[in-house]
Scaffold this motif. Structure first.
Motif, short mmCIF file in Angstrom:
data_model
loop_
_atom_site.label_atom_id
_atom_site.label_comp_id
_atom_site.label_asym_id
_atom_site.label_seq_id
_atom_site.Cartn_x
_atom_site.Cartn_y
_atom_site.Cartn_z
N TYR A 1 37.73 22.37 -3.83
CA TYR A 1 37.04 21.51 -2.87
C TYR A 1 35.62 21.21 -3.32
O TYR A 1 35.11 20.10 -3.18
CB TYR A 1 36.97 22.17 -1.49
N CYS A 2 34.95 22.24 -3.85
CA CYS A 2 33.52 22.14 -4.15
C CYS A 2 33.21 21.53 -5.50
O CYS A 2 32.06 21.14 -5.75
CB CYS A 2 32.87 23.53 -4.05
N GLY B 1 32.43 18.25 7.27
CA GLY B 1 33.40 19.14 6.64
C GLY B 1 32.82 20.27 5.81
O GLY B 1 33.56 20.92 5.07
N VAL B 2 31.52 20.57 5.94
CA VAL B 2 30.93 21.62 5.11
C VAL B 2 29.80 22.32 5.85
O VAL B 2 29.08 21.70 6.64
CB VAL B 2 30.42 21.05 3.77
N VAL C 1 33.58 24.78 2.66
CA VAL C 1 34.24 23.55 3.10
C VAL C 1 35.17 23.91 4.25
O VAL C 1 36.16 24.63 4.08
CB VAL C 1 34.99 22.87 1.95
N PRO D 1 38.43 19.82 4.37
CA PRO D 1 38.44 18.96 3.19
C PRO D 1 38.88 17.53 3.47
O PRO D 1 38.56 16.62 2.69
CB PRO D 1 39.42 19.67 2.24
N PHE E 1 35.47 15.99 4.33
CA PHE E 1 34.39 16.38 3.43
C PHE E 1 34.07 15.25 2.45
O PHE E 1 34.96 14.63 1.88
CB PHE E 1 34.83 17.64 2.67
N LYS E 2 32.76 14.99 2.25
CA LYS E 2 32.31 13.97 1.31
C LYS E 2 31.56 14.65 0.17
O LYS E 2 30.34 14.85 0.25
CB LYS E 2 31.43 12.94 2.01
N PRO E 3 32.25 15.02 -0.90
CA PRO E 3 31.62 15.81 -1.95
C PRO E 3 30.45 15.12 -2.64
O PRO E 3 29.41 15.74 -2.89
CB PRO E 3 32.76 16.07 -2.94
N THR F 1 27.52 14.96 -0.35
CA THR F 1 26.97 16.31 -0.22
C THR F 1 26.15 16.68 -1.44
O THR F 1 25.04 17.22 -1.32
CB THR F 1 28.12 17.32 -0.02
#
Length: 408
Positions: free
Chosen positions: A252-253, A300-301, A327, A330, A333-335, A338
């Motif tokens: 995820y990260c 999401g985080v 997270v 997911p 979540f907007k990596p 972020t």
């Protein structure tokens, strides 16, 4: 266009009839293929692109299952970055040879400059099957191995079959800048966003049509997969996709810290027990950083103060501090957003400590797909301003993407 979307959906629905309930685990494209569609390669010589992630729910490897099925004439293995069995470090050349387990010849996809299968490899196969678990980030090489195999197959008149697998980010969110032509590389071979919101099968359909690769392509869909699923919801075991992505949280990260790790003055948890899940340095106030980043309420985080001493890599044997990313969803979540927010915070809070190594700017920009994000961070723009700057091209991609989505 070399596919019929209704027929792809029909394949998935036929298989899902055999699943025990609507809440059943996800069945990968590999499992669907072995159960229903091995007739597609009857009388054909098959080459397999895979790695340790190519397993079924019982952790049996795709190469072993195809070879022992009696229905597939497996004649060659094509090795991506890290190798067929995952024993090669990132960036190191993968050699060919003979696979000790199956006795099959291995042809490298990560030893030649263009990463395409050689003529020798293509002469041994009629069909290339692709079965690798991905992480949903443009800066991960496996999807580009697939793209290069598709290009080679198109030129040689071979067929490509993609056995679809879940995108651990849920295949739901599109986020980050679309790669500019100047920055295209093997961590971004075609212009797509940093987070492209598709499964690997869907992405293959997109690239084949939109980038005019035009190979003969078939995608075997999963059964029971739904957009926005977390990895835990799939019911499938996680096998590390590369040495520093041993868990779903690391996957995820990756798209939220991988580019940060290229700066050269920050640890992303590599060398400790939380690879790609942290941003830390000797000069970061962990409590203040966690508080500031949590105030942004990024979707999401959550951020937790963290303190650790890396065993290797950046800041080996030094006490460092920062934030650990957790997270929580997911699917939203907007990596890339972020990652940009973290960089903007560090640039503002620690302008004399956040040192951009000139020798690493090229790889940072290639990972990001543009130099504009780096320049905007250094200029003091907010993460929202930067995210707005990539939205137009990202929206154009999203509209095109919609034509190739298999799952709801």
């Amino acid at each position: 266009m070399n596919f019929s979307l209704p027929s792809i959906l029909l394949c998935a629905s036929l298989f899902s009839i055999t699943a025990p309930s609507a809440s059943a685990r996800v069945y990968t494209g590999m499992e669907v293929f072995l159960d229903k569609y091995t007739n597609m390669v009857a009388g054909k010589r098959v080459g397999l692109v895979t790695n340790p992630t190519g397993v079924n729910a019982n952790l049996q490897h795709t190469a072993d299952l195809l070879k022992s099925s009696g229905k597939v004439n497996l004649t060659a293995l094509l090795a991506p970055e890290h190798g067929i069995r995952g024993n090669v470090a990132a960036g190191e050349k993968v050699s060919g040879g003979i696979d000790a387990k199956t006795g099959l010849p291995i042809f490298t996809l990560y030893g030649n400059k263009d990463h395409k299968p050689t003529k020798e490899a293509l002469d041994k196969v009629d069909v290339i099957i692709y079965d690798i678990q991905d992480v949903g980030s443009r800066a991960y090489t496996y999807i580009w191995h697939l793209a290069e195999c598709m290009s080679a197959a198109a030129a040689a008149g071979k067929t490509v079959i993609v056995l679809d697998r879940p995108n651990p980010l849920g295949a739901n969110v599109v986020d980050g800048p679309v790669s500019e032509e100047k920055y295209l590389s093997f961590i971004g071979l075609y212009p797509i966003p940093r987070v492209y919101g598709m499964t690997v099968g869907e992405l293959a359909l997109y690239l084949n049509a939109e980038e005019k690769i035009n190979c003969k392509l078939h995608v075997i869909p999963m059964a029971n997969f739904k957009r926005g699923m977390s990895w835990e919801q799939t019911g499938l075991p996680w096998v590390m996709t590369s040495p520093h992505i041993p868990t779903p949280q690391a996957a995820y990260c990756f798209a939220a810290t991988g580019t940060i790790g290229e700066i050269g003055c920050l640890s992303t948890g590599i060398g400790y027990t939380i690879p790609f899940q942290a941003v830390a340095a000797p000069w970061i106030n962990a409590e203040a950083a966690a508080l500031a980043l949590n105030r942004l309420q990024l979707p999401g985080v959550r951020f937790r103060p963290v303190y650790y001493k890396p065993y290797y890599a950046a800041f080996k044997d030094q006490n460092i501090s920062g934030v650990q990313l957790h997270v929580t969803d997911p699917g939203v979540f907007k990596p890339a957003t972020t990652e940009t927010a973290i960089l903007c915070y560090l640039q503002k809070a620690y302008p004399t400590f956040l040192k951009w190594n000139p020798a690493k700017l090229d790889i940072f920009d290639k990972s990001m797909g543009t130099a504009s994000v780096r320049k905007a961070v250094i200029a003091g723009q907010s993460y929202k301003q930067i995210a707005d700057s990539w939205e137009k091209k990202s929206s154009i991609f999203s509209k095109k993407r919609a034509k190739y989505l298999i799952y709801k």
